[in-house]
Design a protein around this motif. Structure first.
Motif, PDB file in Angstrom:
ATOM      1  N   VAL A 151      37.269  42.027  39.978  1.00 59.76           N
ATOM      2  CA  VAL A 151      36.607  40.926  40.121  1.00 59.76           C
ATOM      3  C   VAL A 151      37.735  39.915  40.305  1.00 59.76           C
ATOM      4  O   VAL A 151      38.449  39.764  39.600  1.00 59.76           O
ATOM      5  CB  VAL A 151      35.542  40.755  38.992  1.00 59.76           C
ATOM      6  N   MET A 152      37.312  38.808  41.399  1.00 62.15           N
ATOM      7  CA  MET A 152      38.217  37.907  41.452  1.00 62.15           C
ATOM      8  C   MET A 152      37.335  36.487  42.107  1.00 62.15           C
ATOM      9  O   MET A 152      36.308  36.741  42.879  1.00 62.15           O
ATOM     10  CB  MET A 152      39.359  38.272  42.479  1.00 62.15           C
ATOM     11  N   CYS A 153      38.159  35.440  41.964  1.00 59.35           N
ATOM     12  CA  CYS A 153      37.563  34.111  42.483  1.00 59.35           C
ATOM     13  C   CYS A 153      38.891  33.385  42.874  1.00 59.35           C
ATOM     14  O   CYS A 153      39.760  33.926  43.318  1.00 59.35           O
ATOM     15  CB  CYS A 153      36.686  33.638  41.888  1.00 59.35           C
ATOM     16  N   ALA A 154      38.962  32.061  42.932  1.00 60.66           N
ATOM     17  CA  ALA A 154      39.965  31.291  43.276  1.00 60.66           C
ATOM     18  C   ALA A 154      40.897  31.152  42.021  1.00 60.66           C
ATOM     19  O   ALA A 154      42.223  31.263  42.163  1.00 60.66           O
ATOM     20  CB  ALA A 154      39.319  29.920  43.555  1.00 60.66           C
ATOM     21  N   VAL A 155      40.412  31.198  40.724  1.00 63.20           N
ATOM     22  CA  VAL A 155      41.249  30.479  39.727  1.00 63.20           C
ATOM     23  C   VAL A 155      40.835  31.785  38.206  1.00 63.20           C
ATOM     24  O   VAL A 155      41.728  31.705  37.639  1.00 63.20           O
ATOM     25  CB  VAL A 155      41.357  29.230  39.065  1.00 63.20           C
ATOM     26  N   GLY A 156      39.479  32.070  38.479  1.00 62.65           N
ATOM     27  CA  GLY A 156      39.293  32.897  37.360  1.00 62.65           C
ATOM     28  C   GLY A 156      38.072  32.325  36.527  1.00 62.65           C
ATOM     29  O   GLY A 156      37.487  33.070  35.789  1.00 62.65           O
ATOM     30  N   ASP A 211      32.348  49.496  35.339  1.00 67.40           N
ATOM     31  CA  ASP A 211      33.795  49.389  34.582  1.00 67.40           C
ATOM     32  C   ASP A 211      34.673  48.368  35.490  1.00 67.40           C
ATOM     33  O   ASP A 211      34.337  48.328  36.859  1.00 67.40           O
ATOM     34  CB  ASP A 211      34.173  50.773  34.551  1.00 67.40           C
ATOM     35  N   GLY A 212      35.645  47.898  34.781  1.00 66.88           N
ATOM     36  CA  GLY A 212      36.278  46.962  35.984  1.00 66.88           C
ATOM     37  C   GLY A 212      37.326  46.104  35.159  1.00 66.88           C
ATOM     38  O   GLY A 212      37.524  46.113  34.025  1.00 66.88           O
ATOM     39  N   ARG A 213      37.985  45.384  36.181  1.00 67.80           N
ATOM     40  CA  ARG A 213      39.057  44.136  35.288  1.00 67.80           C
ATOM     41  C   ARG A 213      38.778  42.840  36.149  1.00 67.80           C
ATOM     42  O   ARG A 213      38.242  42.812  37.353  1.00 67.80           O
ATOM     43  CB  ARG A 213      40.428  44.720  35.715  1.00 67.80           C
ATOM     44  N   MET A 214      39.416  41.838  35.731  1.00 72.76           N
ATOM     45  CA  MET A 214      39.406  40.464  36.263  1.00 72.76           C
ATOM     46  C   MET A 214      40.895  40.183  36.945  1.00 72.76           C
ATOM     47  O   MET A 214      41.785  40.447  36.043  1.00 72.76           O
ATOM     48  CB  MET A 214      38.739  39.318  35.537  1.00 72.76           C
ATOM     49  N   TRP A 262      34.924  35.308  36.003  1.00 75.07           N
ATOM     50  CA  TRP A 262      34.721  35.511  34.425  1.00 75.07           C
ATOM     51  C   TRP A 262      33.222  35.655  34.296  1.00 75.07           C
ATOM     52  O   TRP A 262      32.647  36.854  33.581  1.00 75.07           O
ATOM     53  CB  TRP A 262      35.365  34.465  33.687  1.00 75.07           C
ATOM     54  N   ILE A 263      32.620  34.723  35.064  1.00 76.40           N
ATOM     55  CA  ILE A 263      31.113  34.877  34.960  1.00 76.40           C
ATOM     56  C   ILE A 263      30.757  36.029  35.425  1.00 76.40           C
ATOM     57  O   ILE A 263      29.877  37.060  35.137  1.00 76.40           O
ATOM     58  CB  ILE A 263      30.096  33.590  35.661  1.00 76.40           C
ATOM     59  N   ALA A 264      31.244  36.391  36.591  1.00 73.39           N
ATOM     60  CA  ALA A 264      30.886  37.483  37.598  1.00 73.39           C
ATOM     61  C   ALA A 264      31.056  38.897  36.683  1.00 73.39           C
ATOM     62  O   ALA A 264      30.426  39.917  36.881  1.00 73.39           O
ATOM     63  CB  ALA A 264      31.322  37.561  38.843  1.00 73.39           C
TER      64      ALA A 264
END
Ligand code: FAD
Length: 574
Positions: A528-533, A549-552, A537-539
């Motif tokens: 999971v990613m966005c611009a800065v985290g 299961d997953g990681r940011m 983090w919400i997603a």
């Protein structure tokens, strides 16, 4: 008592000044081979660049002023050429011939000399009168400023802190400036993510950075008035220059003392926690000594003004106040290597250990990336601080941090340096009560935020994925990018799924169709990613609590840009 100090700059002069405050009657003699004592070597690059106009303002004291203020006997152009420790005597070359000077206690603070790398032709060019210089002394700075003011092209060999300061100074003076650095990036102690931003900024200033490239040969064409120096690089390129500045490290200037019997390792004098050498009544401080890294315990040379100044003072305390059970002397602390350098509009700051040091020392750790603003986002002028923090696992002890920013990097790294010195955990950063009003910070400062992220990682509620892992995710993984469609369109990881974080909750069924129902065989794990985290983090919590299961991806696309630099173009799809 007669105290003789060799070296009258950072470590030596601070020792002398403290010694006088502790003992009005001591005979305190400071010997320096140079023309100046107590000069601001850290200010030299700014004189070369013209920001400090007058070289005189770098001379903080003269022998006369030190006699007046502190009754010190300061002798310049006095070079110690031999020592007889058994007889307590120094042989000193002076403007008036050789003198023998006796001591009761001797403090060595001879610093280092700029190393000349074994590049064929370099020493020969310098000896033949070419403009090949180091930047270590006031005379070096004067010579460089005069050369810089006559224009042309300069090649700086070595892109460390002093090399980059020199390069910026020369570029400020209008020279075409190249920096040649054999390491993968300039400012080698910086992490790769931080160094990308420093390189971009150096290039914005007009400095041409040749990283992962060595200077292989220097040719001097005496008599050529234009570009008499040729610097051949390991990549086959040849740079024409009027001036070469060598900034390839510092060598302890200790042979005269070690050859006479002071123990050293690779030239750096071995001292105990009070600055004592292996020879009775002989102390040493500063760039010439071996110190321990405060985080890893690994010995090394720390060539920084702060540690040298403080060690000088502590050695004077040990000499004059002693070290008894009732009145224990404060030991010289191991160094965190806290440092800061300006590159154009940015400040790059660091403290503690970096990845390379932690890996070499076998420490287990996690890294977090943050890009918070230096102050409230709604207040004009908000700018990101790019911050990286390493902490030990499983305990959470802070190990190292680096920041690069237009504003606020210094404050955050100084707070983190204090936290590391106090042995704090990354979790403790949550509780730090830092000053806040909108022009200066955030109610949750970048440091508090780092504590929250680190704490989540330690608790296992946040699992991170790092930039080097995203290129090889394999079939089991899918990238969930929760930025807006517009941001996604500017560049995203290949095959990434774009669901903006505000739509994610209602679009979970769509996600399940694409990556498989959570918990079912074949369901993919989510990066999971966005611009800065922040949005990721919400997603990440939404999808984890829905059963995937997953990681940011740590620090989001910002960190990917910083890690990959120009190669990001090969990674992202547009
Ligand atoms: P020095 O300050 O080098 O002093 C040693 C003195 O001893 C010299 O004057 C030398 O000539 C004399 N000496 C040596 N041998 C003999 C002998 N045999 N007889 C007599 N005299 C002798 N640090 C920072 O923390 N921040 C900065 O921004 C920074 N910028 C810097 C920029 C430049 C251009 C340079 C050169 C250094 C910079 N430093 C900076 C490093 C900092 O200046 C040093 O770490 C600090 O000065 C070390 O103090 P010292 O007393 O060990 O040695």
């Amino acid at each position: 008592m007669r105290l003789v100090i060799v070296g009258g700059v950072a470590g030596g002069m601070s020792c002398a000044a403290r010694a006088r405050r502790l003992d009005e009657n001591a005979d305190i003699i400071v010997l320096d081979q140079g023309k100046y004592v107590s000069f601001a070597n850290c200010g030299l690059p700014y004189y070369v660049g013209g920001e400090i106009e007058d070289a005189g303002s770098l001379l903080l004291h003269t022998p006369d002023s030190l006699r007046g203020w502190l009754n010190l006997d300061v002798r310049t152009e006095y070079r110690v050429s031999a020592v007889d420790y058994a007889a307590h005597e120094l042989t000193v070359e002076t403007p008036n011939g050789t003198e023998i000077i006796g001591y009761d206690v001797l403090v060595l603070s001879p610093g280092g000399e700029a190393a000349l790398p074994p590049v064929p032709g370099l020493a020969e060019a310098r000896d033949a009168g070419a403009a090949v210089h180091t930047l270590r002394t006031v005379d070096d700075a004067r010579a460089l400023r005069a050369l810089a003011e006559s224009g042309g092209a300069a090649v700086v060999i070595g892109g460390g802190f002093i090399g980059m300061e020199a390069a910026e100074a020369l570029a400020n003076q209008g020279l075409e400036t190249h920096v040649v650095e054999t390491a993968e990036h300039i400012l080698p102690p910086l992490e790769r993510e931080m160094a990308t931003l420093a390189t971009d900024e150096a290039e914005r200033l007009g400095i041409k950075v040749h990283a992962a490239t060595g200077a292989q040969q220097v040719e001097y064409r005496a008599g050529n008035t234009e570009s008499p120096l040729n610097v051949r690089l390991s990549n086959g390129e040849t740079l024409e220059a009027d001036l070469v500045v060598v900034s390839a490290g510092v060598k302890p200037l200790t042979s005269v003392f070690t050859e006479a019997g002071v123990a050293a390792e690779r030239g750096a004098i071995i001292i105990d926690e009070h600055g004592r050498t292996n020879i009775e009544n002989v102390y040493a401080v500063g760039d010439a000594t071996l110190s321990r890294n405060a985080v890893t315990g690994v010995p090394g040379v720390v060539a920084l003004a702060g540690p040298a100044n403080r060690a000088g003072r502590l050695v004077a305390d040990h000499i004059f106040r002693g070290n008894t059970a009732d009145n224990p002397a404060r030991p010289i602390p191991a160094s965190e290597g806290t440092a800061i350098v300006r590159i154009g509009d940015l400040a790059a700051a660091m403290t503690g250990a970096n990845r390379a040091q932690l890996d070499a020392a076998g420490v287990t750790y996690k890294t977090i990336h943050l890009h918070p603003n230096q102050h409230a986002g709604y207040f004009p002028g908000a700018k990101p601080i790019h911050l990286i923090i390493h902490f030990e696992t499983p305990g959470g002890r802070l190990l190292g941090a680096q920041a690069i920013a237009e504003d606020g990097a210094d404050k955050r790294i100084d707070v983190l340096a204090t936290a590391i010195r106090a042995g704090m955990s990354v979790r403790d950063l949550i509780d730090l009560d830092l000053s806040y009003s909108p022009p200066y910070g955030n109610a949750k400062d970048a440091i508090n935020m780092a504590g929250l992220v680190g704490s989540n990682v330690l608790d296992g509620v946040l699992e991170l994925m790092y930039p080097e892992q995203v290129t090889d995710l394999g079939e089991d993984w899918a990238v969930l990018d929760v930025r807006s469609e517009r941001e996604f369109g500017l560049g995203h990881l290949p095959d990434a799924i774009n669901i903006p974080h505000t739509e994610l909750r209602e679009r979970l069924p769509e996600l399940a169709e694409l990556v498989g129902e959570p918990g079912t065989p074949g369901a993919k794990k989510l990066a999971v990613m966005c611009a800065v985290g922040v949005r990721a983090w919400i997603a990440y919590q939404v999808v984890r609590q829905a059963g995937w299961d997953g990681r940011m991806i740590s620090g989001g696309i910002n960190t990917l840009y910083e890690w990959y630099g120009p190669q990001i173009a090969d990674l992202l799809e547009i």
